[in-house]
Design a protein around this motif. Structure first.
Motif, PDB file in Angstrom:
ATOM      1  N   MET A   1      46.867  33.402  31.879  1.00  0.00           N
ATOM      2  CA  MET A   1      46.052  34.612  31.385  1.00  0.00           C
ATOM      3  C   MET A   1      46.336  35.037  29.996  1.00  0.00           C
ATOM      4  O   MET A   1      45.366  35.783  29.533  1.00  0.00           O
TER       5      MET A   1
ATOM      6  N   VAL B   1      39.420  38.428  38.819  1.00  0.00           N
ATOM      7  CA  VAL B   1      40.566  37.588  39.435  1.00  0.00           C
ATOM      8  C   VAL B   1      40.387  37.194  40.989  1.00  0.00           C
ATOM      9  O   VAL B   1      39.897  37.982  41.820  1.00  0.00           O
TER      10      VAL B   1
ATOM     11  N   GLU C   1      39.828  41.637  41.956  1.00  0.00           N
ATOM     12  CA  GLU C   1      39.811  42.526  41.114  1.00  0.00           C
ATOM     13  C   GLU C   1      39.047  42.224  39.818  1.00  0.00           C
ATOM     14  O   GLU C   1      38.902  41.011  39.468  1.00  0.00           O
TER      15      GLU C   1
ATOM     16  N   ILE D   1      42.261  45.855  32.639  1.00  0.00           N
ATOM     17  CA  ILE D   1      43.163  45.100  33.615  1.00  0.00           C
ATOM     18  C   ILE D   1      44.663  44.832  33.019  1.00  0.00           C
ATOM     19  O   ILE D   1      45.364  45.145  33.860  1.00  0.00           O
TER      20      ILE D   1
ATOM     21  N   PRO E   1      46.932  47.183  35.947  1.00  0.00           N
ATOM     22  CA  PRO E   1      46.220  46.163  37.128  1.00  0.00           C
ATOM     23  C   PRO E   1      46.684  46.632  38.477  1.00  0.00           C
ATOM     24  O   PRO E   1      47.458  47.419  38.550  1.00  0.00           O
TER      25      PRO E   1
ATOM     26  N   ASN F   1      46.086  44.823  41.738  1.00  0.00           N
ATOM     27  CA  ASN F   1      46.515  43.895  42.721  1.00  0.00           C
ATOM     28  C   ASN F   1      47.711  43.139  42.183  1.00  0.00           C
ATOM     29  O   ASN F   1      48.048  42.812  41.028  1.00  0.00           O
TER      30      ASN F   1
ATOM     31  N   THR G   1      46.983  40.028  40.281  1.00  0.00           N
ATOM     32  CA  THR G   1      47.064  40.290  38.709  1.00  0.00           C
ATOM     33  C   THR G   1      48.097  40.823  37.929  1.00  0.00           C
ATOM     34  O   THR G   1      48.355  40.102  36.961  1.00  0.00           O
TER      35      THR G   1
END
Length: 346
Positions: free
Chosen positions: A201, A213, A221, A228, A232, A234, A237
């Motif tokens: 990341m 993602v 995502e 993000i 975020p 998810n 993520t």
């Protein structure tokens, strides 16, 4: 520049089939650095192989500058690939060739006249910072220098798109920084569209404008990198972001557990700041205004191409109503606020 329309890729086995990419659609703008991140097996490497025509989708369309790669003949696809550069995790250099000879290889394959080949290679050697190392062999180069050769070779045919497949995964942190800085510089100088495939990341944060993602062949995502990081949605993520903002997360979790047990009426929060708020005295102001104690557990400030991002784990102690008001104030001040545990009832 790049458009993927409902891409699926299924590999048929003797007993069962495996879907590596499942109904993926995305678009990449001209001159953009776009990131695709996922853990091993997410489907990202299969996706990038479809971007350069090494794999054909089972269904769906891959378009570059409006041209559908699925509809090209083999000869047309070979010619099209000359405008799609690619750099790799393990460099893929020819060990029997010098730096200059490695860079010359795609020009030789494209039948570029020798004078033009030499001129282009010298230009690229200067661009990637390898002046004076033209006659060195890969075994005489550091990892970062090898990747610079790979980048120069990928740029030899003046590509419209540069694909980076885990290009920094074999490099140490400082060399990674240097290679990422080089990619940003190339992007700005040449207005080159770059697609970055990675499981790191920090790579996405440092150079990409937007990110997708991937998990289990799907895009779970997608959005601007700053958005993000700020919010975020998810769980995958969130794991990626936490690995970047808190590399020692296992120890942090141990601290959380101890604090929850010791102060059951407190509230653990994960606060995310961006832009000017990263440098504002928000913590001290809220602590003073709402008569709460704020224990800072872990935090840092990091940069993207667009702004600063702050991440802070804190515990708030005090009267239950004051804690609630303090949390509401964080949110009112546009600080992304995630409660790590619930405040126990009296």
């Amino acid at each position: 520049m790049i458009t993927l329309n409902h891409i699926n890729k299924t590999y048929e086995g003797k007993r069962h089939s495996v879907t590596a990419v499942d109904d993926v659609s995305l678009s990449v703008d001209e001159g953009e650095i776009y990131g695709i991140i996922g853990y091993s097996g997410a489907g990202k490497s299969t996706l990038i192989r479809m971007l350069n025509g090494l794999e054909q989708p089972t269904t769906g369309d891959v378009l570059i500058n409006g041209e559908n790669l699925n509809h090209l003949s083999r000869k047309e696809l070979r010619e099209r690939r000359q405008k799609i550069g690619m750099i790799f995790q393990h460099f893929n250099l020819l060990w029997s060739r010098t730096v200059k000879e490695n860079i010359l290889l795609p020009l030789e394959i494209a039948n570029v006249p020798q004078g033009e080949r030499d001129s282009k290679a010298e230009e690229l050697i200067g661009l990637v910072g390898l002046k004076g190392r033209e006659d060195a062999y890969p075994s005489q180069l550091s990892g970062g220098q090898k990747q610079r050769v790979g980048i120069a070779r990928a740029l030899a045919n003046d590509p419209e798109v540069l694909l980076c497949d885990e290009a920094t995964s074999s490099l140490d942190p400082q060399t990674t920084e240097d290679v990422l800085d080089l990619l940003v510089d190339i992007n700005r100088r040449l207005n080159l569209t770059i697609v970055v495939i990675t499981h790191e990341m920090n790579v996405i944060r440092k150079i990409c404008k937007r990110v997708a993602v991937m998990e289990a062949g799907n895009i779970i995502e997608e959005g601007d990198v700053v958005d993000i990081f700020k919010n975020p949605q998810n769980q995958a993520t969130k794991r990626f972001i936490r690995q970047d903002t808190d590399p020692d997360s296992e120890n942090t979790d141990d601290i959380f557990e101890k604090l929850i047990q010791e102060f059951p009426n407190g509230q653990l929060l994960h606060l995310r700041f961006h832009g000017g708020s990263t440098q504002s005295p928000i913590i001290s102001k809220i602590s003073r205004d709402y008569e709460v104690d704020i224990n800072i557990i872990q935090g840092n400030i990091q940069s993207t191409q667009e702004t600063l991002l702050g991440s802070l784990y804190v515990q708030i102690l005090g009267d239950k109503e004051n804690i609630k008001q303090a949390i509401d104030e964080f949110k009112r001040m546009n600080v992304e606020t995630e409660e790590v545990n619930n405040v126990d009832a009296d």
